[in-house]
Design a protein around this motif. Structure first.
Motif, short mmCIF file in Angstrom:
data_model
loop_
_atom_site.label_atom_id
_atom_site.label_comp_id
_atom_site.label_asym_id
_atom_site.label_seq_id
_atom_site.Cartn_x
_atom_site.Cartn_y
_atom_site.Cartn_z
N CYS A 79 0.83 -1.21 0.00
CA CYS A 79 0.00 0.00 0.00
C CYS A 79 0.86 1.25 0.00
O CYS A 79 1.78 1.40 0.82
CB CYS A 79 -0.92 0.01 1.22
SG CYS A 79 -2.00 1.47 1.30
N LEU A 80 0.54 2.15 -0.92
CA LEU A 80 1.15 3.47 -0.98
C LEU A 80 0.06 4.50 -0.69
O LEU A 80 -0.87 4.64 -1.48
CB LEU A 80 1.75 3.72 -2.37
CG LEU A 80 2.77 2.70 -2.86
CD1 LEU A 80 3.11 2.96 -4.32
CD2 LEU A 80 4.03 2.76 -2.00
N HIS A 81 0.14 5.20 0.41
CA HIS A 81 -0.91 6.14 0.77
C HIS A 81 -0.92 7.33 -0.17
O HIS A 81 0.13 7.93 -0.46
CB HIS A 81 -0.76 6.61 2.22
CG HIS A 81 -1.27 5.62 3.20
ND1 HIS A 81 -0.46 4.88 4.02
CD2 HIS A 81 -2.53 5.21 3.48
CE1 HIS A 81 -1.19 4.07 4.77
NE2 HIS A 81 -2.45 4.25 4.46
N GLY A 82 -2.11 7.68 -0.65
CA GLY A 82 -2.24 8.77 -1.60
C GLY A 82 -2.50 10.11 -0.97
O GLY A 82 -2.55 11.13 -1.67
N ASP A 83 -2.66 10.16 0.37
CA ASP A 83 -3.01 11.42 1.03
C ASP A 83 -1.84 12.05 1.75
O ASP A 83 -2.01 12.96 2.57
CB ASP A 83 -4.18 11.21 2.00
CG ASP A 83 -3.86 10.19 3.09
OD1 ASP A 83 -2.84 9.48 2.96
OD2 ASP A 83 -4.63 10.10 4.07
N THR A 84 -0.61 11.60 1.45
CA THR A 84 0.57 12.18 2.06
C THR A 84 1.21 13.18 1.09
O THR A 84 1.07 13.06 -0.13
CB THR A 84 1.60 11.09 2.41
OG1 THR A 84 1.90 10.32 1.24
CG2 THR A 84 1.05 10.17 3.48
N PRO A 85 1.93 14.18 1.61
CA PRO A 85 2.59 15.16 0.73
C PRO A 85 3.55 14.48 -0.24
O PRO A 85 4.33 13.60 0.14
CB PRO A 85 3.34 16.06 1.71
CG PRO A 85 2.57 15.94 3.00
CD PRO A 85 2.11 14.52 3.03
#
Length: 252
Positions: A222-228
């Motif tokens: 998983c790669l979070h999409g809501d991080t800068p």
């Protein structure tokens, strides 16, 4: 050749508000966890993301959650099992309409936030989620943390259980995620995230917050999409995985 799926949480907006760069992340990931309206997302957003994902050949997953728009699905809630099962099926069914309209289908289910973390140990809630998935489609894979009650019960019910790891989250010595409210729970150093991704894919291990080497065997990352800087980071992760001899492909 070692292979791994890359997934990201997408469609996490509501109305005019957007949190994730869905268009760009869909050029990198192989699976899209689409918010189904309970923690984020609305009908128009779900439709748009499904169309974008289908157009790029990215697998569409239902990211189901507690009914918690105000808390982004990250607040602990006590939901009766029968109600939770119905709400899980409801969310999957809603997304399936838009996935099929786009020429695709819902290919898997992944819980979100507080629900995801609770299903690691809570057998009753895990059983309710499995029941909800079965109501929607008795063949849908379920994505979750290795060793979780969710994946154990999903496997017993005949649902494909798919293990997942997190590139940018801190781990405990037991192989669980450090709660978001604690210091250091989210990794912010891009190089550390890239190195961790390769280690998870090639070795199936991660260094815990205490410095221990912990086994974490995962089929999806998983790669979070809501991080800068999420898009640039996702591209770096994929490039380094492929350079390291890891094939990036969807599990579903």
């Amino acid at each position: 050749m070692t292979s791994i799926d890359l997934n990201a949480d997408l469609g996490e907006g509501f109305g005019r508000w957007r949190l994730t760069d869905d268009e760009q992340l869909l050029t990198v990931v192989t699976s899209a966890n689409v918010a189904c309206g309970f923690h984020a997302g609305d009908a128009a957003t779900m439709r748009r993301v499904c169309e974008l994902a289908a157009g790029r050949g990215v697998r569409i997953g239902a990211q189901v959650s507690y009914r918690d728009l105000a808390g982004f699905g990250r607040r602990a809630m006590d939901v009766p099992p029968a109600e939770l099962a119905a709400e899980v099926a409801y969310q999957i069914g809603a997304l399936e309409v838009f996935a099929r309209a786009a020429g695709s289908r819902v290919s898997y289910v992944k819980p979100h936030g507080a629900l995801y973390n609770r299903l690691v140990r809570d057998e009753e809630q895990a059983g309710a989620v499995v029941e909800g998935v079965l109501l929607a489609d008795a063949a849908l894979p379920v994505l979750g943390l290795p060793g979780s009650r969710l994946l154990e019960l999903a496997g017993k019910a005949g649902l494909p259980a798919v293990t997942e790891a997190f590139a940018d989250r801190a781990y405990t010595d037991e192989g669980t995620l450090v709660p978001r409210g604690e210091d250091g729970a989210v990794l912010t150093d891009p190089q550390a995230v890239v190195e961790r991704s390769v280690g998870l894919a090639r070795l199936g291990r991660v260094v815990s917050r205490s410095g221990a080497s912990v086994e974490v065997r995962a089929r999806s990352l998983c790669l979070h999409g809501d991080t800068p800087g999420a898009v640039d980071l996702a591209r770096r992760v994929r490039e380094q995985l492929e350079t390291s001899g890891v094939r990036v492909e969807a599990f579903a």
